[in-house]
Structure formats: C-alpha cells, structure tokens
Design an enzyme around this catalytic site. Structure first.
Site, PDB file in Angstrom:
ATOM      1  N   ALA A  78       0.847  -1.244  -0.069  1.00  0.00           N
ATOM      2  CA  ALA A  78      -0.034   0.066   0.103  1.00  0.00           C
ATOM      3  C   ALA A  78       0.875   1.318  -0.186  1.00  0.00           C
ATOM      4  O   ALA A  78       0.402   2.257  -0.088  1.00  0.00           O
ATOM      5  CB  ALA A  78      -1.050  -0.150   1.222  1.00  0.00           C
ATOM      6  N   CYS A  79       2.396   1.096   0.151  1.00  0.00           N
ATOM      7  CA  CYS A  79       3.094   2.237   0.144  1.00  0.00           C
ATOM      8  C   CYS A  79       3.755   2.516  -1.290  1.00  0.00           C
ATOM      9  O   CYS A  79       4.514   1.706  -1.702  1.00  0.00           O
ATOM     10  CB  CYS A  79       4.193   2.057   1.408  1.00  0.00           C
ATOM     11  SG  CYS A  79       5.362   3.154   1.370  1.00  0.00           S
ATOM     12  N   GLY A  80       3.707   3.686  -1.523  1.00  0.00           N
ATOM     13  CA  GLY A  80       4.230   3.957  -2.759  1.00  0.00           C
ATOM     14  C   GLY A  80       5.902   3.712  -2.890  1.00  0.00           C
ATOM     15  O   GLY A  80       6.475   3.441  -3.744  1.00  0.00           O
ATOM     16  N   ARG A  97       6.622   0.401  -2.915  1.00  0.00           N
ATOM     17  CA  ARG A  97       6.428  -0.413  -4.552  1.00  0.00           C
ATOM     18  C   ARG A  97       7.480   0.102  -5.306  1.00  0.00           C
ATOM     19  O   ARG A  97       8.177  -0.585  -6.275  1.00  0.00           O
ATOM     20  CB  ARG A  97       4.919   0.260  -5.088  1.00  0.00           C
ATOM     21  CG  ARG A  97       3.796  -0.491  -4.309  1.00  0.00           C
ATOM     22  CD  ARG A  97       2.680  -0.150  -5.153  1.00  0.00           C
ATOM     23  NE  ARG A  97       2.335   1.262  -5.236  1.00  0.00           N
ATOM     24  CZ  ARG A  97       1.306   1.808  -4.484  1.00  0.00           C
ATOM     25  NH1 ARG A  97       1.046   1.346  -3.340  1.00  0.00           N
ATOM     26  NH2 ARG A  97       1.403   3.409  -4.470  1.00  0.00           N
TER      27      ARG A  97
END
Length: 141
Positions: free
Chosen positions: A11-13, A16
């Site tokens: 969920a964390c850019g 990712r």
C-alpha cells in the site's frame, strides 16, 4: 532463493518503487509483507543494528498508534519502542531492504540503488513520474 529481502507494504508508494528498482536490476527478491508477518524481536533488533540507525529513527510517526501511545514523548526506552513496533507493526517504517552489500531503510526509494550488486537493466521512473535511472541504467541523482 534470492539474496535480497524486502520488508514490504504494497500500500506504500515508496515500498512499491523500491521493489520495482530491485526487479529492474534483474533480481526477484524475497518479499516479506511485514504487516502480516512481522519480524521477531531478534530480527528487528538485528535489522536496526545492521542499518546503523536508532530505534526511534525506524518509528513511523504519521500513524494512529504513534499518537495513541504517546510515542512523541521521550520517556520510552529502546526496548519499549521495539515492543510497541512488535505489537503494532504499522509503526515500523518501510521499506527495509537487506542485500549482501548492506541493510537500509529505503526512504527515499532510490537509496536501494546503493546496496544492489547488479546494475539497473534500463530506465526507471517512479510512480509519481520522477525519473531515477536513464535508459543506459545510470542513476540520475
């Protein structure tokens, strides 16, 4: 099994982007979804030591447990802070990447480039459009 491990939150850019830069080097890392499978106390202590950072430097501040537990106050020992991180893994900042060249908290995500053995295989642009690696695999910043 890969010689690279990422403690990842999909969920964390930043997490990712870090994962994709590892993959852009031609390696598929071992992915630990640390919110579902948090590290043990010994593993967390070792990660902190290997990163050469303080326990407090690994704490996420912009999450609910930080405020609820009053973690901004300077009254907690390192052991207590580790206990809180183990009870509430969302307090562990991420992504943490472990490679043969070192262990880093990859914030910003391009910090991972410092500890990858293999060069980038081509251009890499972050999700927000920031170019990090050119077509020749060279770091831009």
């Amino acid at each position: 099994m890969s010689n690279i491990t990422i403690y990842h939150n999909p969920a964390c850019g930043t997490s990712r982007n870090t994962l994709e830069m590892i993959r852009n080097s031609g390696t598929e890392p071992t992915i630990i979804l640390y919110l579902e499978n948090p590290p043990s106390r010994d593993e967390l202590v070792k990660l902190i030591a290997d990163m050469g950072i303080s326990v407090r430097a690994l704490l996420r501040k912009n999450v609910e447990p930080y405020e609820q537990l009053g973690l901004a106050e300077d009254k907690f020992t390192d052991d207590q802070l580790i206990d809180f991180m183990l009870q509430h893994p969302i307090l562990i900042n991420r992504p943490i990447v472990v490679t043969p060249l070192g262990t880093r908290l990859c914030r910003p995500s391009e910090v991972v480039l410092d500890i990858l053995q293999d060069a980038q295989k081509g251009a890499f642009t972050k999700e927000d459009g920031e170019k990090v690696v050119d077509e020749a695999g060279k770091r831009l910043k």
